[in-house]
Design a protein around this motif. Sequence first.
Motif, PDB file in Angstrom:
ATOM      1  N   PRO A 138       0.821  -1.221   0.000  1.00  0.00           N
ATOM      2  CA  PRO A 138       0.000   0.000   0.000  1.00  0.00           C
ATOM      3  C   PRO A 138       0.856   1.272   0.000  1.00  0.00           C
ATOM      4  O   PRO A 138       0.405   2.329  -0.459  1.00  0.00           O
ATOM      5  CB  PRO A 138      -0.832  -0.110   1.281  1.00  0.00           C
ATOM      6  N   VAL A 139       2.073   1.162   0.532  1.00  0.00           N
ATOM      7  CA  VAL A 139       3.030   2.277   0.573  1.00  0.00           C
ATOM      8  C   VAL A 139       4.413   1.653   0.418  1.00  0.00           C
ATOM      9  O   VAL A 139       4.663   0.578   0.975  1.00  0.00           O
ATOM     10  CB  VAL A 139       2.972   3.027   1.936  1.00  0.00           C
ATOM     11  N   PRO A 168      -3.972  -2.430  -1.808  1.00  0.00           N
ATOM     12  CA  PRO A 168      -3.077  -3.494  -2.253  1.00  0.00           C
ATOM     13  C   PRO A 168      -3.776  -4.582  -3.061  1.00  0.00           C
ATOM     14  O   PRO A 168      -3.120  -5.380  -3.726  1.00  0.00           O
ATOM     15  CB  PRO A 168      -2.525  -4.072  -0.949  1.00  0.00           C
ATOM     16  N   ALA A 169      -5.110  -4.600  -2.991  1.00  0.00           N
ATOM     17  CA  ALA A 169      -5.915  -5.596  -3.711  1.00  0.00           C
ATOM     18  C   ALA A 169      -7.314  -4.995  -3.842  1.00  0.00           C
ATOM     19  O   ALA A 169      -7.681  -4.100  -3.074  1.00  0.00           O
ATOM     20  CB  ALA A 169      -5.968  -6.918  -2.931  1.00  0.00           C
ATOM     21  N   PRO A 170      -8.113  -5.466  -4.810  1.00  0.00           N
ATOM     22  CA  PRO A 170      -9.457  -4.904  -4.934  1.00  0.00           C
ATOM     23  C   PRO A 170     -10.372  -5.324  -3.788  1.00  0.00           C
ATOM     24  O   PRO A 170     -10.060  -6.263  -3.044  1.00  0.00           O
ATOM     25  CB  PRO A 170      -9.967  -5.477  -6.263  1.00  0.00           C
ATOM     26  N   ARG A 196      -7.326  -2.387  -7.198  1.00  0.00           N
ATOM     27  CA  ARG A 196      -5.940  -2.496  -6.735  1.00  0.00           C
ATOM     28  C   ARG A 196      -5.134  -1.326  -7.299  1.00  0.00           C
ATOM     29  O   ARG A 196      -5.258  -0.994  -8.475  1.00  0.00           O
ATOM     30  CB  ARG A 196      -5.331  -3.819  -7.223  1.00  0.00           C
ATOM     31  N   GLY A 197      -4.337  -0.697  -6.430  1.00  0.00           N
ATOM     32  CA  GLY A 197      -3.509   0.422  -6.859  1.00  0.00           C
ATOM     33  C   GLY A 197      -4.186   1.779  -6.783  1.00  0.00           C
ATOM     34  O   GLY A 197      -3.533   2.804  -6.957  1.00  0.00           O
ATOM     35  N   VAL A 213       2.993 -10.024  -0.351  1.00  0.00           N
ATOM     36  CA  VAL A 213       3.555  -9.082  -1.324  1.00  0.00           C
ATOM     37  C   VAL A 213       5.024  -9.420  -1.582  1.00  0.00           C
ATOM     38  O   VAL A 213       5.645 -10.111  -0.775  1.00  0.00           O
ATOM     39  CB  VAL A 213       3.422  -7.622  -0.808  1.00  0.00           C
ATOM     40  N   PRO A 214       5.589  -8.924  -2.693  1.00  0.00           N
ATOM     41  CA  PRO A 214       7.017  -9.166  -2.930  1.00  0.00           C
ATOM     42  C   PRO A 214       7.846  -8.461  -1.862  1.00  0.00           C
ATOM     43  O   PRO A 214       7.311  -7.614  -1.128  1.00  0.00           O
ATOM     44  CB  PRO A 214       7.271  -8.516  -4.308  1.00  0.00           C
TER      45      PRO A 214
END
Length: 282
Positions: free
Chosen positions: A150-151, A189-191, A236-237, A271-272
């Motif tokens: 998210p950040v 970070p996701a819908p 997302r995003g 997340v990566p």
Amino acid sequence: MRRRVLTGAAMALLAGLPDARGQGAVPLALRGAQSQGGLVFARAPAGTRARLDGKDLRVGEDGRFVFGFGRDHGAEADLELELPGGLRERRRLAVARRVYDVQRIDGLPPRMVEPSEADLARIKADSAAIAAARARHRAEPDWDTDWVWPVIGPISGVYGSQRILNGQPRRPHYGVDIAMPTGTPVVAPAPGVFSLAAPDMYFTGGTLMIDHGHGVASIYAHLAGLDVAPGRRVARGERIGAVGATGRVTGAHLHWGLTWTSVQIDPALLVPPMPRQPPAPG
Ligand SMILES: [Zn+2]
């Protein structure tokens, strides 16, 4: 007469025993961290019924489902599957153990400040609102995506860490903290669908929650600004707010938490790895 040859999987199934090889008769694809704090995405044939550790799971019409493991889950989980034709299978899933940062601090003076009656009433109302948002179980599998941070920024707090003050264990830290200046944009970070938007909660300050379906919910705390209202869909995003220092904090950061039903999940496992930060100027 031909003898029927049974595979190991079929024999294990007939015997009602777990298949030691982890490959059974029910086609099952698993994705995600099979560890404490991990969230696992699963896909089985349409119409499959699933139970984890004796509890029924919500399985979508297309056979997709999700489950997670808490901070202190045992070394194994028990997944039971049942196909529409009645074929049943039981699998033991290994749950990797994690080591958490536990700090013991003794000899502290007794706490001088206790929350007032009014503060206690607020704290109770806040946690009831958060629990209600977590209790939603939308049918859409919005969780089934590649999650993003998210950040982007330095991680200042990790999932599972705990302080023991004067011998009293405090609630473990459930989430990840990212330290960035007030005003830094926060993205979804996701819908999902916004399930809570509160500008001023006692501990978490400006607080947003997103319902990702099937009992998966994320929370964003200490926000300086909230760009959304409950009930609205988010992609997302998409920008959802801004980092702040609201609520009970010592500095500006985003607290990002994730739950599956009432189980606290480590969002950092979805997340990566956090991208490398540019070096500080000077
Ligand atoms: Zn935090």
